[in-house]
Design an enzyme around this catalytic site. Structure first.
Site, short mmCIF file in Angstrom:
data_model
loop_
_atom_site.label_atom_id
_atom_site.label_comp_id
_atom_site.label_asym_id
_atom_site.label_seq_id
_atom_site.Cartn_x
_atom_site.Cartn_y
_atom_site.Cartn_z
CE LYS A 1 -5.41 -2.27 0.58
NZ LYS A 1 -5.50 -0.83 0.29
CB SER B 1 -0.95 -0.05 1.20
OG SER B 1 -1.97 0.91 1.09
CG ASP C 1 8.67 4.84 -11.38
OD1 ASP C 1 9.34 3.79 -11.43
OD2 ASP C 1 7.45 4.89 -11.64
#
Length: 417
Positions: free
Chosen positions: A342, A317, A328
């Site tokens: 999730k 999560s 990224d």
């Protein structure tokens, strides 16, 4: 006589028009004015309206949500409990374990779990969306479940002899809560092993989320080690304080340990990313209309020192939001195992009677538009290892931690940062 017959015909015509109008209103999903609804019907309608406005899946699990409302409001509710039963059945039709109703007591308990202390066994749990089986996301550090050796992905098959097959998340959580010192027995299933009973003594569980330490690598590098166990309300403040202290002590690189961190508050995950980034996108959220929002870093970061993040299958999560954002943006190297997966966002609504409603309102995507739900985040360097006890974490036995130390020391020496 002709006049009388004409009057009768007109009366029938008016009655027919009225019936047609009422029939049309029923087909259109007409709901009586609020003044005509009982308090219990109002609560059912309140839940329906929130889901209708906010739920991620605009098909509502390929069903007519208007029909669901009409059927739900047909019944007479003797009390709030009857209304709760209807609401639960209404939400069950969505086939989404994360969209759920919480009675007033469960709603208060959920609020406590992100902001202070709780009493129980110390398990973060989920319903596997593919199998419907109740699973452990991770045990909370130093909780009864942690000390008993429970692991991420363990299946909770029974609680006190009661099968969990038809229990909701909140019902299962309620079964495991209880007064300090009381005992609860779980039947645990683990891949490759026989099912076994685990007896746990409930205890008060502290949710202090940050552990920090300054460590020296074999090459003499001062590494700040930070373990973040949960994104609770105080996580960002405590982590920022820990980084500041480590900076003053001369840390030149960092390891952020997110292993077995099940997530928590979305905003805490975003604010934690901002501690490490000067600029860049942190996460995109998408509702059923498409991209809903973008969260950006606006700097300055607390430190620009090299960073490695440790992840495993218990990283979930908000932890995945943080790991994906820093990966990224090329701010951190990820080492460990593919994360839990999730990628759905729930919003919590307080209802008029003090109960609560958790609704899946959006999904999140990383800055490179990766959808994490059910897929997880793949580390830059994959290293699997058996579960460790608390004393082994961050030692020579911890191969993932050792790989992080080696990576940081090597790249600092050759100036790859």
């Amino acid at each position: 006589m002709a006049l009388k017959l004409g009057f009768i015909h007109k009366g029938f015509w008016r009655l027919g028009c009225l019936l047609l109008l009422l029939f049309g209103l029923v087909l259109a999903g007409y709901v009586p004015p609020a003044s005509a609804l009982t308090p219990e019907q109002k609560l059912v309608y309140e839940v329906w309206r929130i889901v209708n406005r906010s739920y991620l899946d605009g098909t509502f699990n390929h069903q007519s949500w208007l029909d669901v409302r009409q059927n739900a409001l047909k019944g007479h509710f003797a009390n709030h409990e009857a209304a709760y039963t209807t609401i639960q059945a209404m939400l069950k039709s969505l086939d989404d374990p994360f969209t759920r109703f919480l009675d007033p007591e469960k709603y208060r308990s959920l609020q406590v779990s992100t902001s202070g202390e709780l009493t129980g066994v110390g398990l973060q749990i989920t319903l596997n969306p593919q199998t419907g089986v109740l699973e452990v996301i991770t045990p909370i550090n130093n909780s009864p479940a942690d000390r008993a050796g429970l692991k991420p992905r363990d299946r909770i098959l029974k609680i006190e002899g009661l099968s969990t097959e038809n229990l909701t998340l909140d019902e299962a959580a309620a079964q495991m809560r209880g007064s300090r010192g009381s005992v609860v027995t779980l039947l645990i299933g683990r891949e490759g092993e026989q099912d076994r009973e685990v007896i746990l003594v409930r205890d008060r569980i502290s949710l202090n989320p940050v552990v920090s330490d300054l460590r020296l690598s074999p090459q003499g590098t001062k590494i700040g080690y930070l373990s973040l166990s949960q994104f609770s309300a105080n996580a960002v403040t405590e982590l920022a304080q820990a980084i500041s202290i480590l900076e003053k002590k001369g840390a030149s690189a960092y390891i952020l340990d997110l292993r077995n961190n099940p997530g928590g508050l979305l905003q805490a995950g975003i604010e934690t990313a901002r501690l490490w980034l000067d600029s860049g996108t942190i996460v995109y959220t998408a509702n059923r209309q498409g991209i809903q929002g973008t969260y950006e870093a606006f700097g300055p970061a607390l430190t620009t020192d090299p960073l490695v993040i440790l992840v495993n299958k218990g990283t979930a999560s908000a932890s995945e939001i943080l790991a994906g954002a820093l990966q990224d943006n090329h701010r951190a190297q990820l080492i460990g195992e593919t994360t839990f997966g999730k990628g759905l966002i729930q919003s919590l609504f307080e209802l008029s009677d003090g109960s609560g409603l958790a609704v899946t309102i959006a999904k999140y995507e990383t800055p490179n538009h990766r959808d994490i739900n059910k897929l997880g985040i793949k580390p830059d360097q994959i290293i699997s290892q058996p579960s460790l006890n608390r004393e082994q974490i961050g030692t020579k036995t911890d191969t993932q931690y050792q790989a992080a130390v080696e990576f940081l020391s090597k790249n600092l020496v050759i100036g790859n940062w």
